[in-house]
Design an enzyme around this catalytic site. Sequence first.
Site, short mmCIF file in Angstrom:
data_model
loop_
_atom_site.label_atom_id
_atom_site.label_comp_id
_atom_site.label_asym_id
_atom_site.label_seq_id
_atom_site.Cartn_x
_atom_site.Cartn_y
_atom_site.Cartn_z
N LYS A 38 0.85 -1.20 0.00
CA LYS A 38 0.00 0.00 0.00
C LYS A 38 0.88 1.24 0.00
O LYS A 38 1.78 1.39 0.85
CB LYS A 38 -0.90 -0.02 1.24
CG LYS A 38 -2.23 0.69 1.08
CD LYS A 38 -3.09 0.48 2.32
CE LYS A 38 -4.49 1.01 2.16
NZ LYS A 38 -5.29 0.91 3.40
O1 G3P Z 1 -8.02 1.90 4.47
C1 G3P Z 1 -8.34 3.26 4.64
C2 G3P Z 1 -9.31 3.39 5.75
O2 G3P Z 1 -8.87 2.65 6.87
C3 G3P Z 1 -9.55 4.82 6.18
O3 G3P Z 1 -10.74 4.82 6.90
O4 G3P Z 1 -12.31 5.58 8.63
O5 G3P Z 1 -9.87 6.26 8.74
O6 G3P Z 1 -11.39 7.22 6.97
P1 G3P Z 1 -11.10 6.03 7.88
#
Ligand code: G3P
Length: 218
Positions: free
Chosen positions: A87
């Site tokens: 990633k």
């Molecule tokens: O993989 C990306 C994801 O974990 C981000 O999610 O909830 O931190 O915006 P969030």
Amino acid sequence: MKFFIDTANLDQIREANDLGVLDGVTTNPSLMAKEGIRGDENCKKHYVEICNIVDGDVSAEVIATDYEGIIKEGEELAALHPNIVVKVPCIADGIKAIKYFSKKGIRTNCTLVFSPGQALLAAKAGATYVSPFVGRLDDICSDGIELIEKIVDMYGYYGFNTQVLAASIRHTQHIIQCIEAGADVATCPLAAIKGLLKHPLTDSGLAAFLADHKKVNS
Ligand code: G3P
């Protein structure tokens, strides 16, 4: 639609995997920190543990933001297990590194994507996946699902093979909307996946079936 779970929590990964519908896992530095995993070696061990639970792609994010550092970390991560997907953030050195990985057959997930332009660069560099962050756009009154729609249309029009991996999913309705938008993958919290199961008519219908059965069998 492939379902990935967006967590580094092994119990949640096992629970989702035991449902029999899990296709992969995504992690990021915040999710790893949330589990208290510290140090490169412990992170690598944790990624391998995840790979041993789920028979599917596992995204492991680099920490470096310079080209040489991304390459070094990414090659080390890719060597951990065949299911590891490296990633990489959507920055200049990240796109350059994705191009390098693509030529070497190392699969990548271009993350922190918030625009069609970023998604275009990720696809042109040969990213395996692109991760548009739906929830974080919604959080600022932008339209995360509209971004998914635009990327799906763009990739289809130009024939890019990069898979649209909808990320930053906040709830079950986001999953439905991503399906309607044509995303290849949604990476979700466990609760959002389990939310797909819930319907009051299923519960009331099953209760009625069992009650009717009991009436004549007791
Ligand atoms: O993989 C990306 C994801 O974990 C981000 O999610 O909830 O931190 O915006 P969030």
